[in-house]
Design a protein around this motif. Structure first.
Motif, PDB file in Angstrom:
ATOM      1  N   ARG A 285       0.825  -1.204   0.000  1.00  0.00           N
ATOM      2  CA  ARG A 285       0.000   0.000   0.000  1.00  0.00           C
ATOM      3  C   ARG A 285       0.864   1.262   0.000  1.00  0.00           C
ATOM      4  N   ASP A 286       1.826   1.299   0.919  1.00  0.00           N
ATOM      5  CA  ASP A 286       2.645   2.500   1.071  1.00  0.00           C
ATOM      6  C   ASP A 286       3.522   2.770  -0.142  1.00  0.00           C
ATOM      7  N   ASN A 287       3.878   1.723  -0.871  1.00  0.00           N
ATOM      8  CA  ASN A 287       4.790   1.875  -2.000  1.00  0.00           C
ATOM      9  C   ASN A 287       4.112   1.677  -3.351  1.00  0.00           C
ATOM     10  N   GLN A 288       2.777   1.689  -3.336  1.00  0.00           N
ATOM     11  CA  GLN A 288       1.999   1.577  -4.581  1.00  0.00           C
ATOM     12  C   GLN A 288       2.443   0.367  -5.403  1.00  0.00           C
ATOM     13  N   VAL A 289       2.508  -0.783  -4.750  1.00  0.00           N
ATOM     14  CA  VAL A 289       2.893  -2.023  -5.420  1.00  0.00           C
ATOM     15  C   VAL A 289       1.636  -2.721  -5.931  1.00  0.00           C
ATOM     16  N   TYR A 290       1.673  -3.145  -7.189  1.00  0.00           N
ATOM     17  CA  TYR A 290       0.559  -3.888  -7.771  1.00  0.00           C
ATOM     18  C   TYR A 290       1.020  -5.313  -8.071  1.00  0.00           C
ATOM     19  N   PRO A 291       0.602  -6.289  -7.257  1.00  0.00           N
ATOM     20  CA  PRO A 291       1.060  -7.665  -7.480  1.00  0.00           C
ATOM     21  C   PRO A 291       0.531  -8.230  -8.793  1.00  0.00           C
ATOM     22  N   GLU A 292       1.313  -9.130  -9.391  1.00  0.00           N
ATOM     23  CA  GLU A 292       0.828  -9.840 -10.558  1.00  0.00           C
ATOM     24  C   GLU A 292      -0.136 -10.936 -10.110  1.00  0.00           C
ATOM     25  N   TYR A 521     -11.842   7.069  -7.205  1.00  0.00           N
ATOM     26  CA  TYR A 521     -11.325   6.195  -6.145  1.00  0.00           C
ATOM     27  C   TYR A 521      -9.829   5.964  -6.333  1.00  0.00           C
ATOM     28  N   ASP A 522      -9.180   5.584  -5.238  1.00  0.00           N
ATOM     29  CA  ASP A 522      -7.737   5.372  -5.252  1.00  0.00           C
ATOM     30  C   ASP A 522      -7.430   3.910  -5.558  1.00  0.00           C
ATOM     31  N   THR A 523      -6.545   3.680  -6.506  1.00  0.00           N
ATOM     32  CA  THR A 523      -6.144   2.322  -6.862  1.00  0.00           C
ATOM     33  C   THR A 523      -4.933   1.954  -6.015  1.00  0.00           C
ATOM     34  N   ILE A 524      -5.214   1.347  -4.877  1.00  0.00           N
ATOM     35  CA  ILE A 524      -4.178   1.052  -3.893  1.00  0.00           C
ATOM     36  C   ILE A 524      -4.685  -0.068  -2.991  1.00  0.00           C
ATOM     37  N   PRO A 535      -5.591  -4.273  -5.758  1.00  0.00           N
ATOM     38  CA  PRO A 535      -5.502  -4.142  -7.217  1.00  0.00           C
ATOM     39  C   PRO A 535      -4.328  -4.971  -7.722  1.00  0.00           C
ATOM     40  N   TYR A 536      -4.568  -5.797  -8.724  1.00  0.00           N
ATOM     41  CA  TYR A 536      -3.488  -6.652  -9.216  1.00  0.00           C
ATOM     42  C   TYR A 536      -3.282  -6.431 -10.710  1.00  0.00           C
ATOM     43  N   ASP A 537      -2.079  -6.734 -11.127  1.00  0.00           N
ATOM     44  CA  ASP A 537      -1.649  -6.439 -12.493  1.00  0.00           C
ATOM     45  C   ASP A 537      -1.860  -7.678 -13.374  1.00  0.00           C
ATOM     46  N   ASP A 538      -2.846  -7.606 -14.264  1.00  0.00           N
ATOM     47  CA  ASP A 538      -3.087  -8.729 -15.170  1.00  0.00           C
ATOM     48  C   ASP A 538      -2.892  -8.313 -16.623  1.00  0.00           C
ATOM     49  N   SER A 539      -2.166  -7.221 -16.831  1.00  0.00           N
ATOM     50  CA  SER A 539      -1.997  -6.706 -18.187  1.00  0.00           C
ATOM     51  C   SER A 539      -0.527  -6.512 -18.508  1.00  0.00           C
ATOM     52  N   VAL A 540      -0.092  -7.113 -19.618  1.00  0.00           N
ATOM     53  CA  VAL A 540       1.291  -6.907 -20.063  1.00  0.00           C
ATOM     54  C   VAL A 540       1.433  -5.547 -20.736  1.00  0.00           C
ATOM     55  N   GLN A 549      -6.756  -2.295 -13.551  1.00  0.00           N
ATOM     56  CA  GLN A 549      -8.212  -2.199 -13.528  1.00  0.00           C
ATOM     57  C   GLN A 549      -8.854  -3.438 -12.908  1.00  0.00           C
ATOM     58  N   SER A 550      -8.039  -4.423 -12.533  1.00  0.00           N
ATOM     59  CA  SER A 550      -8.555  -5.665 -11.951  1.00  0.00           C
ATOM     60  C   SER A 550      -8.267  -5.701 -10.451  1.00  0.00           C
ATOM     61  N   TRP A 551      -9.186  -6.313  -9.701  1.00  0.00           N
ATOM     62  CA  TRP A 551      -9.080  -6.305  -8.242  1.00  0.00           C
ATOM     63  C   TRP A 551      -9.331  -7.695  -7.653  1.00  0.00           C
ATOM     64  N   LEU A 552      -8.646  -7.968  -6.542  1.00  0.00           N
ATOM     65  CA  LEU A 552      -8.962  -9.106  -5.691  1.00  0.00           C
ATOM     66  C   LEU A 552      -9.763  -8.572  -4.511  1.00  0.00           C
ATOM     67  N   CYS A 553     -10.996  -9.032  -4.380  1.00  0.00           N
ATOM     68  CA  CYS A 553     -11.872  -8.618  -3.277  1.00  0.00           C
ATOM     69  C   CYS A 553     -11.912  -9.733  -2.245  1.00  0.00           C
ATOM     70  N   LEU A 554     -11.560  -9.421  -1.005  1.00  0.00           N
ATOM     71  CA  LEU A 554     -11.549 -10.397   0.092  1.00  0.00           C
ATOM     72  C   LEU A 554     -12.475  -9.905   1.197  1.00  0.00           C
TER      73      LEU A 554
END
Length: 558
Positions: A285-292, A521-524, A535-540, A549-554
């Motif tokens: 969150r703090d470092n704006q990391v988007y996991p694959e 909204y904030d993508t974080i 938010p996760y990275d599913d785009s090359v 633009q894709s999210w994991l909702c838990l």
């Protein structure tokens, strides 16, 4: 040079941002294109734009035709005329190869081993080459063994790699970084993973180990149930100011999902392990990391494995209004809090506008003149990067700029146009009448032709308050890089995504100007306690300044 002055009694200036009666962000609306739901920062937008421009210039088809030619594919390496055998050779056969080789006899063994690696040859062929060299010369060079080691490690032949370690340790006084890294990787994939730790320590004496070196050992430790050493190495990575690799995070979450063994063998309880993983999410969150996606899968699996909880994860998206389509909750606003805004404004002023090289961008007199100009004016709703916007249409710059200013005036917005003095000299691009109308409909400030206008744009936008937006195609990456710390850079990017307007499409004569949508909204990575949204990275196709633009909702269901 400034225009459109305010005469006494003619127009009353609205209160500035520090006044308690300041207008709220919610009341500020700019006409945006509902048919174009993604912003300039949405993943894939840059690639789509590039492809559109290619089609317009008819370059794409020509490039494809050139690439589709019948020319044979070249190898990506030199073979020096050597041909890799397809089976292990006897010493006699290798001797014949040596005598017929076009390269130097002294370098034949190294060149051939390199060729075997690059062609993906079977390990037994490489072993037969080593046997020949040992019989022929009575020794093997460091470079030859390094190439053989590379072949072993890349091919997953860890037992042979460990045998090579014993040979090289006994034959050479020290190992260089490349060999050490390969041995760390090989050891970390076996039950002898702890043997990688002294190699890492020796490496530290001459060079800082890479995040890959750490990641290999962390993965090896977790694979064999040793959680405590893994987390110690992870802390060391952060302490060195390095960014952990996605493989490291994936290994940590997969280790957490396996459970039980961590407390028994690693000396860390499941509860403590869980807290550490929540800390990893906080780091993202703090470092704006988007996991694959594969890392997001590991995060989802870990949540599902938590005993005593009922976490449910699903892959989803978010509506244009910022509502999760999975659980229906509203995501965090893109707008900064008052504290965040104050912090960002101070840092931008100190590090970008008044930075060390500020007077390479302008002069002290010009900067002070602009500050005085802004203080005299009402707060602005939109600050326009005049030259940047005008150059969207080459040859008709003033017409383009006038169309934008007219649209902002039609919406009842107070605008500031920043330009350069050459724009006031009549020419085919800068029509006198158009420029006159622009100065009547908007406040204008024209800098010297050698000045950089971005610092002026940032100053005016931030000074006008959190409601003010700016219009420019410039993504401000150089200015973001000037900021001193991760927090401030994250806040700048958040502020930028919530305040930057970009013109949508082309502007046809007589048609209204539209703007790409600003995401509310904030993508974080974010959490409410009973839910997590990642938010996760599913785009090359995602560029570094774009957001997924894709999210994991838990959600934790009782």
């Amino acid at each position: 040079m400034c225009t459109k002055g305010i005469k006494p009694g003619e127009r009353k200036s609205p209160p500035r941002k520090n006044d308690t009666t300041i207008r709220q962000t919610e009341s500020f609306k700019v006409r945006q294109m509902p048919s174009f739901p993604t912003s300039v920062f949405a993943a894939g937008n840059a690639k789509r734009t590039t492809e559109m421009l290619k089609r317009k210039t008819a370059l794409a088809s020509l490039e494809q035709e050139d690439a589709a030619g019948d020319q044979p594919r070249r190898r990506g390496f030199k073979t020096d005329g050597l041909v890799a055998p397809d089976r292990p050779l006897s010493p006699t056969e290798w001797k014949k190869q040596l005598e017929e080789a076009p390269c130097s006899p002294e370098r034949f063994d190294v060149h051939m081993m390199t060729l075997l690696f690059k062609t993906g040859a079977e390990l037994d062929i490489a072993k037969s080459l080593l046997t020949f060299v040992a019989l022929e010369t009575g020794t093997m060079s460091y470079q030859l063994l390094l190439q053989y080691l590379t072949l072993c490690v890349k091919g997953g032949h860890d037992a042979e790699a460990l045998d090579c370690y014993q040979i090289m340790r006994g034959a050479f006084p020290a190992l260089e970084t490349g060999a050490s890294s390969l041995f760390i990787k090989a050891f970390s994939r076996t039950e002898s993973w702890r043997e990688a730790l002294p190699i890492l320590r020796d490496m530290k004496k001459v060079i800082a180990p890479s995040t890959r070196n750490y990641s290999d050992i962390i993965s090896g430790a977790l694979l064999h149930g040793a959680a405590a050493p893994a987390w110690q190495l992870y802390d060391e990575v952060l302490g060195e100011g390095l960014t952990p690799l996605p493989d490291t995070w994936r290994a940590l979450f997969e280790g957490g999902a396996r459970g039980g063994r961590a407390e028994e063998e690693g000396g860390i309880s499941p509860a403590e392990y869980g807290e550490r993983l929540l800390g990893v999410l906080g780091y993202m969150r703090d470092n704006q990391v988007y996991p694959e996606r594969n890392l997001a899968d590991a995060i989802k699996t870990w949540f599902h494995s938590l005993p005593g909880h009922h976490w449910r994860g699903e892959w989803t998206t978010v509506s244009p209004k910022g509502v999760c389509k999975g659980c229906g909750s509203e995501l965090e606003s893109i707008q900064l809090t008052p504290e965040e805004y104050t912090h960002l404004e101070a840092r931008v002023m100190a590090d970008i506008i008044q930075g060390k090289d500020v007077f390479q961008k302008t002069t002290a007199e010009e900067l002070e003149s602009f500050k005085a100009f802004v203080k005299r004016k009402p707060v602005f709703d939109v600050v326009v990067d005049g030259l940047n916007v005008a150059n969207i249409v080459k040859g008709r710059q003033s017409e383009m700029l006038l169309a934008v200013v007219c649209e902002l005036e039609r919406q009842g917005l107070t605008s500031l146009v920043l330009g350069r003095k050459h724009m006031l000299r009549p020419s085919a691009s800068w029509d006198r009448r158009n420029m006159g109308l622009i100065q009547k409909k908007a406040h204008c400030f024209f800098t010297e032709n050698t000045s950089e206008d971005d610092p002026f744009l940032l100053y005016a936008t931030l000074h006008s308050g959190n409601h003010c937006r700016f219009l420019s195609r410039d993504l401000m990456r150089d200015h973001k890089a000037c900021l001193p710390d991760t927090l401030t850079r994250r806040l700048f990017f958040k502020w930028q995504r919530g305040h930057q307007l970009v013109i949508h499409g082309t502007v046809a004569q007589g048609r209204r100007v539209g703007f790409q949508m600003i995401s509310p909204y904030d993508t974080i990575v974010q959490s409410t306690g009973v839910s997590w949204h990642v938010p996760y990275d599913d785009s090359v196709d995602r560029s570094s300044y774009e957001v997924p633009q894709s999210w994991l909702c838990l959600t934790n269901k009782p």
